[in-house]
Write a protein that holds these residues in place. Structure first.
Motif, PDB file in Angstrom:
ATOM      1  N   LEU A 122      -6.998   0.786   3.826  1.00 14.32           N
ATOM      2  CA  LEU A 122      -7.360  -0.619   3.617  1.00 14.32           C
ATOM      3  C   LEU A 122      -8.196  -1.066   4.811  1.00 14.32           C
ATOM      4  N   TYR A 177       0.850  -1.185   0.000  1.00 13.73           N
ATOM      5  CA  TYR A 177       0.000   0.000   0.000  1.00 13.73           C
ATOM      6  C   TYR A 177       0.889   1.240   0.000  1.00 13.73           C
ATOM      7  N   GLN A 218      -2.047  -4.730  -0.853  1.00 12.19           N
ATOM      8  CA  GLN A 218      -3.158  -4.312  -1.697  1.00 12.19           C
ATOM      9  C   GLN A 218      -3.115  -5.115  -2.995  1.00 12.19           C
TER      10      GLN A 218
END
Length: 425
Positions: free
Chosen positions: A263, A201, A363
């Motif tokens: 997230l 991420y 991610q």
């Protein structure tokens, strides 16, 4: 009498993504007799595992597993590998797909012997994305020491410059082709497995944690590269501002994970990764203090729980239950102060360290790059397998955050699902 013996509908399977899940899927399918097209966007196979210093459960280097897989691929004529390749279009139905694949130029052909003369001749440098931009690499480069395919790559940034001509002149094997162009090919396959993997991420998006603002705040994957002997510092963990050996390090868990603004899910492996990183630091620097700020430690399974207990016994590793709210930097020393509310005592904790490591989450790559196929995707970008529809399947971290073992297990299952698509009864 009717013959109800299973017969192949189409012998070809496409695997998109050459990370650990993609490699496993391709090998499992090929080694039972199916033709496999392995498509990878990078100039090399290995994915994120190739960037690690060590991985669970045995804490062995990635060469340990990748070398065997690369050998199996090299020895198996049923696997066709396409690197620097992207799927542009998928048409058709289960058992009968037509896939358009774009192959981007490497500017190096199959004559390459990995002699390295091209890199020696090259004067220009480009950012080394393999090391997350912490170092530079020559415009003609081998992605990493045991890269597969074992061929150099010439950066598109060099093409059209005087340097490119120097590179070409230096190659005695006529392996440099500066006129190489992108090309598109169509492949007929019966099933597709999307092993598109994950990416860290983007820590720049986490405003309160100072990444990109303060020199001595790095991410967990950057630490992996610093700890690796093939990394930018030759395996020496040091803080970026002055190359000093850190006397204290803070780990900030759930950096962007379990957060509705970033997230919303748990990335599964971040806690264990930070515990592993604590071993890297303690092995290099026996007196260095390690502070781990966490919401809760997730160590799934008996083996991981034992590893966690072992780290807890280290007198120089301190666990602080509390989510980090902010960080700041002393402009004179470049030291980092981490601020969190201790969930046990209720007190606000200020801990000053030489360096801080953000445990950023996983991610799915698909979250930032839409796939050109009819696939179900969750709100968070993970692929959802539609077994009733069949034909196209997702494997590994394209489905959910997983460790290496779980990715391999999942990929084996998806290889079987792909094979089932190819079989008519």
């Amino acid at each position: 009498m009717t013959n109800d013996k299973a017969a192949p509908a189409s012998g070809s399977i496409m695997v998109v993504g050459g990370g650990i899940a993609g490699l496993t899927t391709a090998l499992e399918a090929a080694e039972v007799g199916y033709e496999v097209f392995l498509v990878e966007k990078n100039p090399y196979l290995g994915g994120r595992v190739a960037q690690l210093n060590q991985y669970f459960p045995k804490l062995c280097p990635p060469t340990c597993g990748l070398e065997i897989n690369f050998r199996r691929i090299k020895d198996n004529p049923r696997i066709k590998v396409f690197t620097l390749a992207e799927v542009e279009k998928v048409n058709g139905t289960p058992g009968n797909y037509n896939v358009s694949v774009k192959i981007n130029p490497r500017y190096v052909n199959s004559n390459c012997t990995c002699c390295g003369d091209c890199a020696q001749a090259c004067q220009s440098e480009v950012s080394d994305e393999y090391n997350f931009g912490m170092s530079k690499t020559k415009g003609a480069y081998l992605p990493f020491e045991m890269a597969f395919p074992a061929k150099y790559v010439i950066s598109p940034q060099v093409i059209g410059t005087d340097d490119a001509e120097k590179i070409k002149e230096a190659c005695k094997y006529d392996a440099v082709d500066l006129d190489m162009q992108a090309k598109t090919m169509d492949l007929a396959v019966g099933a597709i497995v999307w092993a598109t993997g994950w990416e860290p991420y983007d820590a720049h998006r986490i405003d309160n944690l100072g990444f990109g603002q303060y020199d001595n705040i790095i991410t967990n994957m950057m630490l992996e590269r610093l700890a690796s002997k093939s990394g930018p510092t030759g395996g020496k963990i040091q803080r970026p501002s002055d190359d000093k050996a850190p006397e204290s390090v803070a780990f900030v868990q759930c950096a962007g994970s379990r957060d509705e603004n970033h997230l919303p899910y748990c990335s599964y492996i971040c806690c264990m990764a930070s515990l592993k990183h604590a071993t890297y630091i303690r092995e290099q620097y026996p007196d260095t203090k390690v502070y781990i700020f966490y919401i809760d430690i997730r160590s799934p399974g008996d083996r991981y729980e034992k590893f966690y207990k072992k780290i807890k016994e280290d007198e120089n590793v301190f666990f602080i239950k509390g989510k980090v709210a902010e960080v700041s930097e002393d402009p004179n020393t470049k030291n980092i102060t981490v601020v969190a509310e201790n969930a046990v005592t209720g007190e606000k904790t200020h801990q000053t360290v030489d360096m801080a490591v953000l445990a950023t989450g996983m991610q799915p790559t698909v979250a930032n790059a839409k796939l050109p196929a009819d696939l179900k995707v969750s709100e968070d970008g993970f692929l959802i397998n539609d077994y009733a529809k069949g034909g196209q399947f997702a494997a590994g971290c394209a489905v959910k955050p997983l460790d290496v073992i779980s990715s391999n297990q999942n990929a084996t299952g998806m290889a079987l699902k792909a094979i089932q698509t190819l079989v008519k009864r």
